[in-house]
Design an enzyme around this catalytic site. Structure first.
Site, PDB file in Angstrom:
ATOM      1  N   GLY A  32     -28.727-108.301-122.801  1.00 59.03           N
ATOM      2  CA  GLY A  32     -29.038-108.409-121.365  1.00 59.03           C
ATOM      3  C   GLY A  32     -30.529-108.248-121.113  1.00 59.03           C
ATOM      4  O   GLY A  32     -31.175-107.380-121.703  1.00 59.03           O
TER       5      GLY A  32
ATOM      6  N   ARG B 283     -26.769-113.537-126.025  1.00 60.76           N
ATOM      7  CA  ARG B 283     -25.872-112.689-126.824  1.00 60.76           C
ATOM      8  C   ARG B 283     -25.297-113.651-127.859  1.00 60.76           C
ATOM      9  O   ARG B 283     -24.318-114.335-127.589  1.00 60.76           O
ATOM     10  CB  ARG B 283     -24.775-112.102-125.943  1.00 60.76           C
ATOM     11  CG  ARG B 283     -25.302-111.253-124.780  1.00 60.76           C
ATOM     12  CD  ARG B 283     -24.184-110.532-124.076  1.00 60.76           C
ATOM     13  NE  ARG B 283     -24.578-109.978-122.782  1.00 60.76           N
ATOM     14  CZ  ARG B 283     -25.168-108.793-122.611  1.00 60.76           C
ATOM     15  NH1 ARG B 283     -25.457-108.051-123.649  1.00 60.76           N
ATOM     16  NH2 ARG B 283     -25.460-108.355-121.406  1.00 60.76           N
TER      17      ARG B 283
ATOM     18  N   ASP C 239     -28.126-101.695-128.200  1.00 56.18           N
ATOM     19  CA  ASP C 239     -27.385-101.328-129.413  1.00 56.18           C
ATOM     20  C   ASP C 239     -27.011-102.527-130.287  1.00 56.18           C
ATOM     21  O   ASP C 239     -27.166-102.498-131.506  1.00 56.18           O
ATOM     22  CB  ASP C 239     -26.087-100.604-129.030  1.00 56.18           C
ATOM     23  CG  ASP C 239     -26.317 -99.109-128.855  1.00 56.18           C
ATOM     24  OD1 ASP C 239     -27.281 -98.578-129.439  1.00 56.18           O
ATOM     25  OD2 ASP C 239     -25.517 -98.476-128.127  1.00 56.18           O
ATOM     26  N   GLY C 240     -26.480-103.572-129.642  1.00 54.06           N
ATOM     27  CA  GLY C 240     -26.039-104.767-130.378  1.00 54.06           C
ATOM     28  C   GLY C 240     -27.217-105.418-131.084  1.00 54.06           C
ATOM     29  O   GLY C 240     -27.111-105.845-132.238  1.00 54.06           O
TER      30      GLY C 240
ATOM     31  N   THR D  87     -32.775-102.131-122.223  1.00 53.07           N
ATOM     32  CA  THR D  87     -31.541-102.412-121.482  1.00 53.07           C
ATOM     33  C   THR D  87     -31.534-101.526-120.242  1.00 53.07           C
ATOM     34  O   THR D  87     -31.984-100.379-120.311  1.00 53.07           O
ATOM     35  CB  THR D  87     -30.252-102.150-122.299  1.00 53.07           C
ATOM     36  OG1 THR D  87     -29.141-102.012-121.390  1.00 53.07           O
ATOM     37  CG2 THR D  87     -30.316-100.884-123.124  1.00 53.07           C
TER      38      THR D  87
ATOM     39  N   ASP E 150     -29.093-100.155-119.047  1.00 49.80           N
ATOM     40  CA  ASP E 150     -27.981 -99.192-119.121  1.00 49.80           C
ATOM     41  C   ASP E 150     -28.375 -97.799-119.615  1.00 49.80           C
ATOM     42  O   ASP E 150     -27.640 -96.839-119.396  1.00 49.80           O
ATOM     43  CB  ASP E 150     -26.882 -99.724-120.051  1.00 49.80           C
ATOM     44  CG  ASP E 150     -26.334-101.070-119.596  1.00 49.80           C
ATOM     45  OD1 ASP E 150     -26.404-101.347-118.388  1.00 49.80           O
ATOM     46  OD2 ASP E 150     -25.845-101.827-120.446  1.00 49.80           O
TER      47      ASP E 150
ATOM     48  N   ASP F  91     -28.114 -96.668-122.518  1.00 53.49           N
ATOM     49  CA  ASP F  91     -26.947 -96.204-123.297  1.00 53.49           C
ATOM     50  C   ASP F  91     -27.165 -96.344-124.804  1.00 53.49           C
ATOM     51  O   ASP F  91     -26.213 -96.425-125.561  1.00 53.49           O
ATOM     52  CB  ASP F  91     -25.708 -97.013-122.893  1.00 53.49           C
ATOM     53  CG  ASP F  91     -25.857 -98.502-123.217  1.00 53.49           C
ATOM     54  OD1 ASP F  91     -26.998 -98.956-123.445  1.00 53.49           O
ATOM     55  OD2 ASP F  91     -24.842 -99.209-123.239  1.00 53.49           O
TER      56      ASP F  91
ATOM     57  N   ARG G  70     -22.386-100.914-118.458  1.00 47.91           N
ATOM     58  CA  ARG G  70     -21.469-101.207-119.572  1.00 47.91           C
ATOM     59  C   ARG G  70     -20.460-100.075-119.675  1.00 47.91           C
ATOM     60  O   ARG G  70     -19.866 -99.699-118.681  1.00 47.91           O
ATOM     61  CB  ARG G  70     -22.272-101.402-120.861  1.00 47.91           C
ATOM     62  CG  ARG G  70     -21.637-102.387-121.790  1.00 47.91           C
ATOM     63  CD  ARG G  70     -22.539-102.829-122.908  1.00 47.91           C
ATOM     64  NE  ARG G  70     -23.397-101.811-123.468  1.00 47.91           N
ATOM     65  CZ  ARG G  70     -23.813-101.793-124.719  1.00 47.91           C
ATOM     66  NH1 ARG G  70     -23.409-102.726-125.558  1.00 47.91           N
ATOM     67  NH2 ARG G  70     -24.636-100.862-125.155  1.00 47.91           N
TER      68      ARG G  70
HETATM   69  O1  F6P Z   1     -26.351-104.391-120.683  1.00 49.53           O
HETATM   70  C1  F6P Z   1     -26.711-104.793-119.416  1.00 49.53           C
HETATM   71  C2  F6P Z   1     -25.510-105.242-118.639  1.00 49.53           C
HETATM   72  O2  F6P Z   1     -25.943-105.690-117.367  1.00 49.53           O
HETATM   73  C3  F6P Z   1     -24.402-104.215-118.496  1.00 49.53           C
HETATM   74  O3  F6P Z   1     -24.685-103.259-117.522  1.00 49.53           O
HETATM   75  C4  F6P Z   1     -23.228-105.099-118.176  1.00 49.53           C
HETATM   76  O4  F6P Z   1     -22.011-104.473-118.528  1.00 49.53           O
HETATM   77  C5  F6P Z   1     -23.479-106.311-119.027  1.00 49.53           C
HETATM   78  O5  F6P Z   1     -24.878-106.328-119.282  1.00 49.53           O
HETATM   79  C6  F6P Z   1     -23.104-107.624-118.404  1.00 49.53           C
HETATM   80  O6  F6P Z   1     -23.405-108.636-119.303  1.00 49.53           O
HETATM   81  P1  F6P Z   1     -23.595-110.195-119.012  1.00 49.53           P
HETATM   82  O7  F6P Z   1     -24.964-110.529-119.442  1.00 49.53           O
HETATM   83  O8  F6P Z   1     -22.598-110.861-119.876  1.00 49.53           O
HETATM   84  O9  F6P Z   1     -23.372-110.431-117.550  1.00 49.53           O
END
Ligand code: F6P
Length: 319
Positions: free
Chosen positions: A11, A72, A103-104, A125, A127, A129, A171
């Site tokens: 993200g 991703r 993390d990923g 990120t 988050d 996290d 997340r």
């Molecule tokens: O990691 C950032 C984040 O916005 C999280 O808070 C959320 O769960 C996820 O990415 C959403 O991902 P996507 O890019 O698939 O919308």
């Protein structure tokens, strides 16, 4: 001339551009050639490397998102995709790869390390996290965005005497909900780490209503429940009028705050400093107010959970 490649993965987060800028300009300052990779690991597989200059990172520090774009990458998780990525890094004579992500993205960098590629990860990120670091770039901007949004929602909730339920990102972690909840004075904060019974929340709402508090703000971390489900339960149990706002991507974009850009610039520079010392395969981390480097295997063992004392404090202050 040694070559550094830099990419953003997972993200996007405000402050990523400041990291890219720091890696490029500090890298060039120390005599490296710095290449930008488009779309994270996806771009590595496709050989999407572009030589960056001091000029190519001009005018980007104030913008959210990432000028390198991000992805991703599912292909990178496959055997063929990974092999193609390795081959491209070698074909472009990349000596060091700087990965900006969560993390990923760190797991991907660690896998490349095992295959002999020197990598460095900068935590990015919203988050907050990530294992091994107390701070991830983008968190402060996201918090400020949530705070600004809740302040506006509060005006309407107060005027109409409604229970405003605000679902925030994070997340599977509750860092955004917790810290934004403390900052905006939420009446209740629902986190995955500390499940709060909805019956207790309703009792609290009824109690404060009887004391004259005719509206409330409830922050729900996306990792614990959907805001709409919580609203349904609250209105069924209390008969109060509820309204749901899912903040979504609003909280992922936007101009980075000073805090994010300062930490991002320092961490990007620290990535290059560690490369200079050949101290690679490290996460650039924030620990006790300092920027440190720690190996991936140590980083993944250092979980970054929520601070329960802050959760308790938010509960005491919400009356
Ligand atoms: O990691 C950032 C984040 O916005 C999280 O808070 C959320 O769960 C996820 O990415 C959403 O991902 P996507 O890019 O698939 O919308």
């Amino acid at each position: 001339v040694k070559r550094i490649a830099v990419l953003t993965s997972g993200g996007d987060a405000p402050g990523m551009n400041a990291v890219i800028r720091a890696v490029v300009r500090k890298g060039i300052h120390h005599g490296f050639e710095v290449f930008g990779v488009q779309r994270g690991y996806e771009g590595v597989i496709q050989g999407d490397f572009h030589l960056m200059t001091d000029h190519s990172v001009g005018g980007i520090i104030q913008h959210g998102g990432t000028v390198l774009k991000t992805a991703r990458s599912e292909a990178f998780k496959t055997e063929e995709g990974f092999a193609a990525a390795l081959q491209q890094l070698k074909a472009h004579y990349i000596d060091y790869l700087v990965v900006i992500g969560g993390d990923g993205s760190m797991a991907g960098a660690a896998k490349l390390t095992e295959a002999g590629i020197a990598t460095i990860v900068v935590p990015g990120t919203i988050d907050n996290d990530m294992a091994g670091t107390e701070y991830t770039i983008g968190f402060d901007t996201a918090l400020n965005t949530v705070l600004e949004a809740v302040n506006k929602i509060r005006d309407t909730a107060a005027s109409h005497e409604r229970v405003a339920i605000v679902e925030v990102m994070g997340r599977s972690a509750g860092h955004i909900a917790l810290m934004a909840g403390l900052a905006c004075g939420a009446e209740a904060i629902l986190l995955p780490e500390e499940p709060l019974d909805i019956g207790t929340v309703c009792e609290r709402l009824i109690k404060s209503h009887s004391r004259g508090k005719l509206y409330s703000i409830i922050l729900v971390a996306e990792g614990v429940a959907k805001g709409f489900d919580i609203a349904g339960e609250i209105s069924a149990k209390t008969k109060f009028e509820t309204h749901v706002t899912v903040l979504g991507y609003i909280q992922r974009g936007g101009n980075p705050t000073a805090t994010d850009n300062i930490i991002a610039s320092r961490m990007g520079a620290a990535a290059v400093d560690n490369i200079l010392q050949d101290n690679v395969n490290q996460l650039i981390a924030w620990q006790q107010g300092q920027i440190v480097a720690l190996p991936y295997d140590a980083a993944v063992k250092t979980k970054h959970g929520i601070d329960l004392s802050i959760y308790e404090l938010a509960g005491i202050l919400a009356r």
